[in-house]
Design a protein around this motif. Sequence first.
Motif, PDB file in Angstrom:
ATOM      1  N   GLY A  12      49.196  49.076  35.091  1.00 53.19           N
ATOM      2  CA  GLY A  12      47.781  49.367  35.112  1.00 53.19           C
ATOM      3  C   GLY A  12      46.901  48.182  34.756  1.00 53.19           C
ATOM      4  O   GLY A  12      45.781  48.339  34.292  1.00 53.19           O
ATOM      5  N   VAL A  13      47.404  46.983  34.923  1.00 50.07           N
ATOM      6  CA  VAL A  13      46.658  45.782  34.573  1.00 50.07           C
ATOM      7  C   VAL A  13      45.876  45.316  35.790  1.00 50.07           C
ATOM      8  O   VAL A  13      46.385  45.324  36.900  1.00 50.07           O
ATOM      9  CB  VAL A  13      47.616  44.669  34.093  1.00 50.07           C
ATOM     10  N   MET A  14      44.636  44.896  35.562  1.00 44.89           N
ATOM     11  CA  MET A  14      43.797  44.453  36.671  1.00 44.89           C
ATOM     12  C   MET A  14      44.244  43.094  37.170  1.00 44.89           C
ATOM     13  O   MET A  14      44.369  42.147  36.403  1.00 44.89           O
ATOM     14  CB  MET A  14      42.344  44.363  36.213  1.00 44.89           C
ATOM     15  N   ALA A  15      44.490  42.985  38.430  1.00 48.88           N
ATOM     16  CA  ALA A  15      44.753  41.704  39.076  1.00 48.88           C
ATOM     17  C   ALA A  15      44.674  41.941  40.575  1.00 48.88           C
ATOM     18  O   ALA A  15      45.210  42.919  41.079  1.00 48.88           O
ATOM     19  CB  ALA A  15      46.127  41.150  38.686  1.00 48.88           C
ATOM     20  N   ALA A  16      43.990  41.058  41.258  1.00 52.82           N
ATOM     21  CA  ALA A  16      43.857  41.183  42.705  1.00 52.82           C
ATOM     22  C   ALA A  16      43.465  39.832  43.263  1.00 52.82           C
ATOM     23  O   ALA A  16      42.888  38.996  42.564  1.00 52.82           O
ATOM     24  CB  ALA A  16      42.811  42.236  43.080  1.00 52.82           C
ATOM     25  N   VAL A  17      43.790  39.605  44.515  1.00 52.59           N
ATOM     26  CA  VAL A  17      43.341  38.401  45.209  1.00 52.59           C
ATOM     27  C   VAL A  17      41.849  38.537  45.496  1.00 52.59           C
ATOM     28  O   VAL A  17      41.377  39.598  45.935  1.00 52.59           O
ATOM     29  CB  VAL A  17      44.145  38.187  46.500  1.00 52.59           C
ATOM     30  N   ALA A  18      41.100  37.481  45.225  1.00 58.85           N
ATOM     31  CA  ALA A  18      39.650  37.515  45.390  1.00 58.85           C
ATOM     32  C   ALA A  18      39.269  37.311  46.857  1.00 58.85           C
ATOM     33  O   ALA A  18      39.869  36.483  47.551  1.00 58.85           O
ATOM     34  CB  ALA A  18      38.996  36.438  44.528  1.00 58.85           C
ATOM     35  N   GLY A 204      42.880  34.203  42.588  1.00 58.84           N
ATOM     36  CA  GLY A 204      43.393  35.433  41.994  1.00 58.84           C
ATOM     37  C   GLY A 204      44.892  35.579  42.099  1.00 58.84           C
ATOM     38  O   GLY A 204      45.484  36.442  41.449  1.00 58.84           O
ATOM     39  N   GLY A 205      45.531  34.722  42.897  1.00 53.38           N
ATOM     40  CA  GLY A 205      46.956  34.871  43.161  1.00 53.38           C
ATOM     41  C   GLY A 205      47.846  34.582  41.962  1.00 53.38           C
ATOM     42  O   GLY A 205      48.884  35.236  41.784  1.00 53.38           O
ATOM     43  N   LEU A 206      47.467  33.621  41.122  1.00 55.29           N
ATOM     44  CA  LEU A 206      48.288  33.311  39.953  1.00 55.29           C
ATOM     45  C   LEU A 206      48.428  34.527  39.049  1.00 55.29           C
ATOM     46  O   LEU A 206      49.508  34.807  38.514  1.00 55.29           O
ATOM     47  CB  LEU A 206      47.685  32.147  39.173  1.00 55.29           C
ATOM     48  N   ALA A 207      47.331  35.262  38.861  1.00 49.69           N
ATOM     49  CA  ALA A 207      47.373  36.448  38.006  1.00 49.69           C
ATOM     50  C   ALA A 207      48.182  37.564  38.655  1.00 49.69           C
ATOM     51  O   ALA A 207      48.798  38.371  37.965  1.00 49.69           O
ATOM     52  CB  ALA A 207      45.959  36.935  37.711  1.00 49.69           C
ATOM     53  N   LEU A 208      48.172  37.612  39.968  1.00 50.32           N
ATOM     54  CA  LEU A 208      48.949  38.634  40.660  1.00 50.32           C
ATOM     55  C   LEU A 208      50.440  38.403  40.468  1.00 50.32           C
ATOM     56  O   LEU A 208      51.221  39.348  40.367  1.00 50.32           O
ATOM     57  CB  LEU A 208      48.592  38.607  42.152  1.00 50.32           C
ATOM     58  N   ILE A 209      50.849  37.140  40.403  1.00 49.55           N
ATOM     59  CA  ILE A 209      52.264  36.801  40.248  1.00 49.55           C
ATOM     60  C   ILE A 209      52.691  36.804  38.779  1.00 49.55           C
ATOM     61  O   ILE A 209      53.751  37.325  38.428  1.00 49.55           O
ATOM     62  CB  ILE A 209      52.558  35.422  40.880  1.00 49.55           C
ATOM     63  N   HIS A 210      51.860  36.244  37.895  1.00 53.72           N
ATOM     64  CA  HIS A 210      52.268  36.046  36.499  1.00 53.72           C
ATOM     65  C   HIS A 210      51.626  37.010  35.519  1.00 53.72           C
ATOM     66  O   HIS A 210      52.011  37.033  34.343  1.00 53.72           O
ATOM     67  CB  HIS A 210      51.939  34.615  36.071  1.00 53.72           C
ATOM     68  N   GLY A 211      50.654  37.787  35.956  1.00 56.31           N
ATOM     69  CA  GLY A 211      49.915  38.642  35.048  1.00 56.31           C
ATOM     70  C   GLY A 211      48.526  38.089  34.823  1.00 56.31           C
ATOM     71  O   GLY A 211      48.288  36.884  34.973  1.00 56.31           O
ATOM     72  N   PRO A 212      47.570  38.942  34.456  1.00 56.30           N
ATOM     73  CA  PRO A 212      46.182  38.506  34.303  1.00 56.30           C
ATOM     74  C   PRO A 212      46.003  37.528  33.147  1.00 56.30           C
ATOM     75  O   PRO A 212      46.803  37.474  32.210  1.00 56.30           O
ATOM     76  CB  PRO A 212      45.418  39.813  34.049  1.00 56.30           C
ATOM     77  N   ALA A 213      44.926  36.764  33.224  1.00 54.03           N
ATOM     78  CA  ALA A 213      44.626  35.785  32.176  1.00 54.03           C
ATOM     79  C   ALA A 213      44.274  36.495  30.879  1.00 54.03           C
ATOM     80  O   ALA A 213      43.705  37.585  30.867  1.00 54.03           O
ATOM     81  CB  ALA A 213      43.468  34.892  32.612  1.00 54.03           C
ATOM     82  N   PHE A 214      44.608  35.844  29.769  1.00 53.76           N
ATOM     83  CA  PHE A 214      44.215  36.359  28.460  1.00 53.76           C
ATOM     84  C   PHE A 214      43.766  35.198  27.587  1.00 53.76           C
ATOM     85  O   PHE A 214      44.129  34.039  27.800  1.00 53.76           O
ATOM     86  CB  PHE A 214      45.375  37.105  27.786  1.00 53.76           C
TER      87      PHE A 214
END
Length: 349
Positions: A12-18, A204-214
């Motif tokens: 349920g974590v937000m991540a998507a290609v922009a 947005g692709g890095l977050a899709l592969i590794h998880g969203p930024a924190f």
Amino acid sequence: MNCSESPWGDEGVMAAVAPQTICPGTDVFATRHGSFIVRSDLGCYLQVLDFSSGQDIKVWDLHPACRGKGHYVGDPTSSAIYLLDGDSFCKVLDLNSEPPSNAVPLHPSCQGGDHYASCEGRFFVFFLKRGVALSVADLSTATAAKEVPLEGPFLDGLYYYGASATQISCFGMHESRLCGHLLATTGDKETFSIHPDVVSFLPGGLALIHGPAFGAWECIKLISNATDMPMPSSHEITRRVGYLKSAFGPKYQACGSADSDSLAISLLQAQFSLPAAYGGMRVQTEQEEWEAVAEEGEPLRVILQPRQKLYWWHYRLGFGEEAVLFCRALKITRSPSPPTHIPLPLAHS
């Protein structure tokens, strides 16, 4: 479904290609030389044999005059690339050279499209709100025009391009996965996976592969005075500062002026600057230390009051659960709860 699956998709974590509206000057296309992703914000473009295999990935410099165009359309059967800018377009054979100055006006029927593609010797102008694609033989004259109704994933794709002489393709999000969809002129449909290194190059692709930024404050030092008297105290605060090279930087072959490390850093900085809906934090990180991470010591002298505790916090950024950038920001509190503010400037919208 055979798509590029994110390990974060079930949490349920937000991540998507922009989309292009968030990252203007970004587009995908194909020519007979391979498949391409343009990143105007980074000043470069990716070339790969095909988006699924991720074979022979190279990244080239994007000529300054080729940056920031509205759309980039490739002819999958030739070397031709069409640069659409406002209500005009021009044809080039590569993105490393300055385009010609004699731009051709788009026909009024071909203006204002959400996306453009070339296939079967024709151009397709996608109007997503109307749910149609206008197929024309020429963008300047709109000859032999006919409208084609859009269905399924082609109604709301992120990026569209001509994949081959007889196939149109689009990238789209399916839950937390980026999928590729093919539509042949015969009506046949197919879904394909997109290689993780290709996904990582998209905004947005890095977050899709590794998880969203924190961003998180980490307590690196606690000092306390358990007595009823003021107590002088001397300490050394040690913190890590810099960039932790890890799996976050895909190993692209940089063929232009930037090296692979600089390219990886640029991708990370761009990802942190994106809104949270696309796995970013909307913060600027260019001012931070992007050299290899190193430990820094700092002498500290304080007078602790009776029964006082002091907490030293250090700010770090990362993706998923792994830190990648250790910032310079330090914060002292009397509470064991971490600070709540973000010590970085907001990225420009």
